[in-house]
Design an enzyme around this catalytic site. Sequence first.
Site, PDB file in Angstrom:
ATOM      1  N   THR A 120       0.842  -1.191   0.000  1.00 56.91           N
ATOM      2  CA  THR A 120       0.000   0.000   0.000  1.00 56.91           C
ATOM      3  C   THR A 120       0.877   1.241   0.000  1.00 56.91           C
ATOM      4  OG1 THR A 120      -1.667   1.270   1.216  1.00 56.91           O
ATOM      5  CG2 THR A 120      -0.169  -0.042   2.550  1.00 56.91           C
ATOM      6  N   LYS A 167      -2.806   3.198   6.601  1.00 59.34           N
ATOM      7  CA  LYS A 167      -3.174   1.780   6.566  1.00 59.34           C
ATOM      8  C   LYS A 167      -2.051   0.934   7.178  1.00 59.34           C
ATOM      9  CE  LYS A 167      -5.960   1.475   2.279  1.00 59.34           C
ATOM     10  NZ  LYS A 167      -5.956   0.818   0.946  1.00 59.34           N
ATOM     11  N   ASP A 174      -8.139  -3.170  -0.394  1.00 58.12           N
ATOM     12  CA  ASP A 174      -8.932  -2.143  -1.063  1.00 58.12           C
ATOM     13  C   ASP A 174     -10.118  -1.860  -0.160  1.00 58.12           C
ATOM     14  OD1 ASP A 174      -8.851  -0.488  -3.481  1.00 58.12           O
ATOM     15  OD2 ASP A 174     -10.908  -1.194  -3.705  1.00 58.12           O
ATOM     16  N   GLY A 210      -8.685   9.841   6.307  1.00 60.76           N
ATOM     17  CA  GLY A 210      -9.750   9.738   5.312  1.00 60.76           C
ATOM     18  C   GLY A 210     -11.100  10.236   5.818  1.00 60.76           C
ATOM     19  N   GLU A 237      -2.472   0.409 -11.875  1.00 61.73           N
ATOM     20  CA  GLU A 237      -3.772   1.077 -12.043  1.00 61.73           C
ATOM     21  C   GLU A 237      -4.883   0.230 -11.415  1.00 61.73           C
ATOM     22  OE1 GLU A 237      -6.734   2.884 -15.403  1.00 61.73           O
ATOM     23  OE2 GLU A 237      -4.967   1.758 -16.074  1.00 61.73           O
TER      24      GLU A 237
HETATM   25  P1  ITT Z   1      -3.483   1.960  -1.573  1.00 59.94           P
HETATM   26  O1  ITT Z   1      -4.365   1.709  -2.767  1.00 59.94           O
HETATM   27  O2  ITT Z   1      -2.057   2.245  -1.958  1.00 59.94           O
HETATM   28  O3  ITT Z   1      -3.608   0.877  -0.525  1.00 59.94           O
HETATM   29  P2  ITT Z   1      -5.326   4.120  -1.007  1.00 59.94           P
HETATM   30  O4  ITT Z   1      -5.445   5.107   0.101  1.00 59.94           O
HETATM   31  O5  ITT Z   1      -5.433   4.647  -2.418  1.00 59.94           O
HETATM   32  O6  ITT Z   1      -3.953   3.318  -0.822  1.00 59.94           O
HETATM   33  P3  ITT Z   1      -7.737   2.613  -1.487  1.00 59.94           P
HETATM   34  O7  ITT Z   1      -7.610   2.632  -2.957  1.00 59.94           O
HETATM   35  O8  ITT Z   1      -8.156   1.315  -0.837  1.00 59.94           O
HETATM   36  O9  ITT Z   1      -6.375   2.986  -0.766  1.00 59.94           O
HETATM   37  O10 ITT Z   1      -8.711   3.798  -1.047  1.00 59.94           O
HETATM   38  C1  ITT Z   1      -9.342   3.716   0.170  1.00 59.94           C
HETATM   39  C2  ITT Z   1      -9.806   5.071   0.598  1.00 59.94           C
HETATM   40  O11 ITT Z   1     -10.986   4.863   1.383  1.00 59.94           O
HETATM   41  C3  ITT Z   1      -8.792   5.699   1.537  1.00 59.94           C
HETATM   42  O12 ITT Z   1      -7.886   6.523   0.873  1.00 59.94           O
HETATM   43  C4  ITT Z   1      -9.705   6.466   2.502  1.00 59.94           C
HETATM   44  O13 ITT Z   1     -10.054   7.658   1.959  1.00 59.94           O
HETATM   45  C5  ITT Z   1     -10.952   5.595   2.572  1.00 59.94           C
HETATM   46  N1  ITT Z   1     -10.813   4.706   3.733  1.00 59.94           N
HETATM   47  C6  ITT Z   1     -10.526   3.384   3.744  1.00 59.94           C
HETATM   48  N2  ITT Z   1     -10.427   2.927   4.999  1.00 59.94           N
HETATM   49  C7  ITT Z   1     -10.633   3.984   5.804  1.00 59.94           C
HETATM   50  C8  ITT Z   1     -10.630   4.159   7.199  1.00 59.94           C
HETATM   51  O14 ITT Z   1     -10.350   3.173   8.021  1.00 59.94           O
HETATM   52  N3  ITT Z   1     -10.891   5.386   7.668  1.00 59.94           N
HETATM   53  C9  ITT Z   1     -11.156   6.415   6.860  1.00 59.94           C
HETATM   54  N4  ITT Z   1     -11.162   6.347   5.533  1.00 59.94           N
HETATM   55  C10 ITT Z   1     -10.893   5.126   4.998  1.00 59.94           C
END
Ligand code: ITT
Length: 202
Positions: free
Chosen positions: A10, A15, A72, A157, A43
């Site tokens: 990631t 995370k 994800d 997030g 992607e």
């Molecule tokens: P990776 O793909 O590199 O793992 P990313 O942040 O882009 O990183 P995702 O594509 O899975 O990850 O996007 C998930 C988004 O959903 C994340 O950026 C947050 O905005 C939201 N999210 C997921 N889990 C969360 C949490 O526990 N608390 C708050 N927001 C969360």
Amino acid sequence: MKKIKLLFATGNENKVKEVKDIAGKNFDIYCLKDLNLTNLKVEENGKTFIENAKIKAEFYSNFTDLPVVADDSGLEIDALNGEPGIYSARYLSDTLDYFDKCKIIIKKMSNINNIKKRSARFICVFCLAQKGKTQFCKEGRVEGYISFELKGNKGFGYDPIFFYPPMNMTFAEMPLEEKNKISHRFKAFNSLFEELKKHSIY
Ligand code: ITT
């Protein structure tokens, strides 16, 4: 028990922090930075959380002998037809920060006064891959409501707008160790752990 070594693929430092805490002493969790893999990008063009988690795990597992997990995840809001869902990271615009994204969501929902109609859930899918092939995927969910205003400054997030009734607070008001006992990520990672024990992947 021998420690289970995993690469957690990631780019999201929050995370990594959560998963290291959730995984605890049974695991050695490596991140992309530890293996100098941060320059590799993939992607996420899947249509579901599972598809995207598979894409990430399979891609990075071509570059290491370690088993690779990818997460994800996202927030699904019923009143917004499931948005932002799999587009949680890219929702509205790539240039907006999460504070603004949260504010816009609250505004979009300003005419919904009944908390029951503000239902939402965080979803997390972990997939584990080795040598380009997915071995298994596990999902975790946590149900809550979209709050009427942003609250708290912990987490990341969408945490400031995710109200969790059993603790009467948003995820951003909760200490990390509390969020990590009940979250979508905790549930998904725990079922992944159970599956790992069955497959003896060490
Ligand atoms: P990776 O793909 O590199 O793992 P990313 O942040 O882009 O990183 P995702 O594509 O899975 O990850 O996007 C998930 C988004 O959903 C994340 O950026 C947050 O905005 C939201 N999210 C997921 N889990 C969360 C949490 O526990 N608390 C708050 N927001 C969360």
